[in-house]
Each structure stands twice: as C-alpha cells, then as structure tokens.
Design a protein around this motif. Structure first.
Motif, short mmCIF file in Angstrom:
data_model
loop_
_atom_site.label_atom_id
_atom_site.label_comp_id
_atom_site.label_asym_id
_atom_site.label_seq_id
_atom_site.Cartn_x
_atom_site.Cartn_y
_atom_site.Cartn_z
N ASN A 272 49.51 25.93 -50.12
CA ASN A 272 49.27 24.58 -49.46
C ASN A 272 48.61 24.73 -48.21
O ASN A 272 49.17 25.24 -47.04
N GLU A 274 47.96 22.65 -45.91
CA GLU A 274 48.51 21.75 -44.89
C GLU A 274 49.82 22.52 -44.35
O GLU A 274 50.02 21.89 -43.21
N ALA A 275 50.42 23.45 -45.09
CA ALA A 275 51.87 23.82 -44.63
C ALA A 275 51.74 25.33 -44.29
O ALA A 275 52.71 25.65 -43.47
N ARG A 301 41.72 27.66 -46.90
CA ARG A 301 42.77 27.79 -46.17
C ARG A 301 43.71 28.02 -47.37
O ARG A 301 45.09 28.25 -47.02
N TYR A 327 55.83 25.11 -50.80
CA TYR A 327 55.38 23.92 -50.56
C TYR A 327 54.62 23.24 -51.31
O TYR A 327 53.53 22.58 -51.26
#
Length: 458
Positions: A272, A274-275, A301, A327
């Motif tokens: 993930n 974003e995490a 990412r 996540y």
C-alpha cells in the motif's frame, strides 16, 4: 556404492523376474507394502522374532529393508512368514533375505548434510526403543538454529526420511570414540572403541521426555540436496536419520551460513503506497532476520527491496511473510535479481525511500546466543510483549494498542515475570500493524517495549 547399502534398483529388477536365492542375512527385503503403512507397522513384523536394529522405508516403491539384530532372528522371521505371508492394511506383504548384510548408519554422511549450515563439532548416534536417534553439536547456536529452521519437516531423500529436529537440553556432547556411531571432528586422537558405549548415561534423560519418536529412514541411493543445496562431495550414500536433536554450544559465530545458495535481497510487491515506509518494512522483516537496507521504488511506491543479512534469513522471511495482509493488501515476497541495494548517490533525488539499517541497534539476531533464534513464529493475532516497566499497568498497555487502531480481545501478564505479557488482537493483520507501530515503543527512562509474534493464545 558401498556393498552395505541396499541397491534398490537391483532388488526391484529381481522382484519382477526369476529371483536368485539369497543366503541368510539379518537384512530382510519386504515387498508390496501398501500406501499408508507406517514404519512402526513394518517394525512390528519383526519384533516377535527379536530386536529390530534398523529400518529403511522406500515409500514410493512400496518396499522396505528391515535389519534384525541377528541372522538367527531373521531366519526365524523368514521361515515363519514364507508359507503364510503377513498382512498390512489387509494386503499381503512378502519377505525374503536381502543381498546386504547390514544397513549402515554412517555419521560421515550425516556430517556432510548438516555441515551445509556450519561446522559440525560432534555427532553421537544411538538406538532407543527400537528407534534411531542422533545428537549433533554445532560450533555455535546460530548454525544449529538455521539447520533446524531449514531441515525440520523436510524430506532429505526422495520419497522418505522426513526429519524431526529439536534443540537439546544438553550444552555439550561427550564423545569417547571415533567410529561409525560417534565422532568428534575436533579430535583425531580418539580410539575406535567398540562403538557401543559412546553415549553418557546422562544423554538418556532428555529423550525420556520426548513426546514422539520417529522411525529411521535412510532413503535410496542418490542424495537429493534439500532446499536446493549443492550436493556434497564423496559417495552419495545416505545415512540413517531419525529424530535429530541439535545440541548447541554458546561460542560466538557469524550470521552468514556457508553453502546456502541465492542472494539476500527480497522483492516485496503489492504494498500500500499510502501507508508503507522503509522503517515499517525494516521492523516487520526484522522479525525473521537482520535487515540491512530497504528501498521503496521511487516511481512504483507499491514495490520495495529488502536486503537481509544473509540468504537463509531472506528465505525465512519469504516463508513467513509472503501472502500476509499488510495495510489492506496481500503482500508478495520473493527473491530479487539484485545482489545488494545501492544507496542513492549524493544529490540524487530519493525522498527518504532508501534507508541503511546495517548498524541499527534494533537487530534481533546480532547476538548469536540470543533466545530470539528459538522464538520465531509466523504472524499471529497474539503478540508477545517484553521489557515492560513495572510502572506500566494492564490498562496502560490496552490503551496503547487501542490508540494504534487495534481491538484488544485478551491480555495477561506472565505469572513468573511481570515484564512480559501476551496481548490478543482482533486479527493477524491488526497484530502485524501493531508490531510495526509499537516495537521499540519508548516508555521513557530508556525503557523500550519489545514486540514479537507468539505461538500461544489467550
């Protein structure tokens, strides 16, 4: 090939055509064994006639070799079963003399297998309750740990010999003789002896409490290297291996284990973006080895590289973390084509996505004598907490985990050590997140929480 090791192909050919009579031998060849028959059931055929000293099961061939303590016992067994073949699982099995006089159990071959993980100092092999067991002592605890993690539960030889390995309560082996039953590889001056009284009386104690005894299987000629290890030099004649209890000494050693193929860099994907952070991957993968470097791809990412201290640790991390939810996504971990993670050049844009942790004080396995080697478990909903300050209460810890989004379903302190506790969370994924967030949590006054996965439940 040694004339004391069963030539299974020859025996198989003879079973199909006219069979030449064999002279009496204490090694008996048993044919047409049904699938699912255990070694204990085969041994039970011989026990009424005398002591059974060894067993070789060829599960893929429906055959076995049973070694009796004496020729007389073998003759009695053949004479009894020839006119009336015994039945196993409601099917007849056929017994005859083998061309071979004994089933060898050669500690040189055992040493060749286990030396893939480090220097084997001593080996002691012995029979107990009609079973075969062995003790191996490594130069340091790290080598013994990797041997156990890599070989326990694996079939060393094709179709048979599933190893059961555990740590011994002993800290040192006493070897009196160098022969086919025992050997001290650090002393060439020991006498050959009679090969019978090589185990001290005290060695019997740890085995008296073993829950399960597994029958010995020696496997067919042709050593199949476990887990892709390179085959050792010398004749490929397997030795009989029963439940191996690995005895370790406390001498310091290095983490790199010779003979392990592959590199130590993992490719971790479906993250993930974003995490995930380099530190989060460092903490999580650090449960299964010492992480040296982490790199999250600048343009992708959701993909990262994780460099472990050695290839064995990398394989352990794959075994435990591949397919784990992190996540909200199912993480994938496999070996990378890269041999190392390059640090960004000076002035190169990286945004903190590449980190070097090679000198981190948070490495769990930098001390080769650490108990962490014996407490590695798969991700679980129950976490083991340690290094808890006396001033911290149950409510303090519950509130701490709740503040990180966890659902606390159970908690208990250890009765004998209030610095340790178990906490059960709502799911395995919650526990993974909590471990990343709270391992090394600072309680103040230089007291840091230690978090790991537990095999227990509350």
């Amino acid at each position: 090939m040694s004339n004391s090791t069963p030539a299974t192909d020859n025996e198989k050919k003879k079973s199909k055509g006219s069979r030449l009579p064999c002279s009496p031998s204490r090694v008996l060849h048993i044919r047409q064994i049904p699938n699912g028959v255990t070694g204990a059931e085969v041994v039970s055929l011989g026990l009424p006639f005398g002591k059974v000293t060894n067993l070789l099961m060829l599960r893929g061939k429906g055959q076995a070799f049973l070694e009796m303590a004496s020729v007389d016992a073998a003759v009695s067994m053949v004479n009894y079963y020839t006119p009336a073949p015994p039945h196993l699982h409601n099917q007849p099995v056929y017994i005859q003399y083998s061309n071979y006089k004994e089933l060898r159990t050669d500690n040189q071959h055992n040493q060749a297998i286990f030396s893939k993980f480090g220097f084997v100092l001593k080996i002691v092999m012995f029979h107990k309750n009609n079973q075969f067991q062995a003790l191996l002592q490594y130069a340091d605890a790290t080598n013994a740990y990797y041997a156990k993690m890599s070989l326990d539960g694996h079939s060393i030889y094709s179709g048979c010999c599933t190893l059961r390995i555990d740590f011994s309560k002993l800290t040192n082996l006493t070897v009196k003789y160098n022969n086919d039953k025992s050997r001290d590889f650090t002393r060439i001056d020991l006498p050959f002896g009679d090969g019978q009284r090589t185990v001290e009386t005290s060695l019997s104690t740890p085995f008296a409490t073993q829950n399960t005894v597994f029958p010995p299987y020696t496997g067919p000629p042709g050593f199949v290297p476990p887990l892709g290890f390179h085959q050792g030099t010398g004749p490929a004649v397997p030795g009989a291996l029963g439940p191996l209890t690995v005895t370790t000494s406390a001498a310091p050693g290095h983490m790199t284990i010779p003979g392990i193929p592959g590199n130590s860099v993992l490719l971790v994907s479906n993250l993930n973006p974003e995490a995930i952070t380099p530190y989060g991957l460092f903490i999580l993968f650090g449960v299964y080895g010492d992480v040296h470097r982490v790199k999250i791809m600048f343009k992708k990412r959701g993909i990262a590289l994780v460099q472990m201290a050695d290839a064995t640790q990398a394989q352990l991390a794959i075994n435990y973390l591949n397919g784990q939810r992190l996540y909200g996504r199912v993480m994938h971990a496999t070996l990378s084509k890269y041999q190392t993670i390059q640090l960004p050049r000076e002035g190169q844009e990286d945004k903190g996505l590449t980190k070097d942790y090679s000198n981190s004080p948070l490495h769990r396995f930098k001390n080769p004598c650490s108990k962490n080697f014996q407490n590695i478990f798969p991700p679980s909903a129950t976490l083991h907490l340690s290094n808890i300050p006396p001033s911290v209460t149950v409510d303090d810890l519950k509130n701490l985990f709740t503040s990180k989004g966890s659902t606390v379903k159970g908690f208990k302190f250890f009765q004998k050590d209030c610095k340790m506790a178990l906490i059960q969370l709502g799911s395995v994924e919650e526990a993974v997140h909590a471990l990343i967030e709270l391992h090394n949590h600072d309680f103040g006054e230089n007291q840091h929480l230690r978090v790991s996965f537990s095999k227990s439940s509350i």
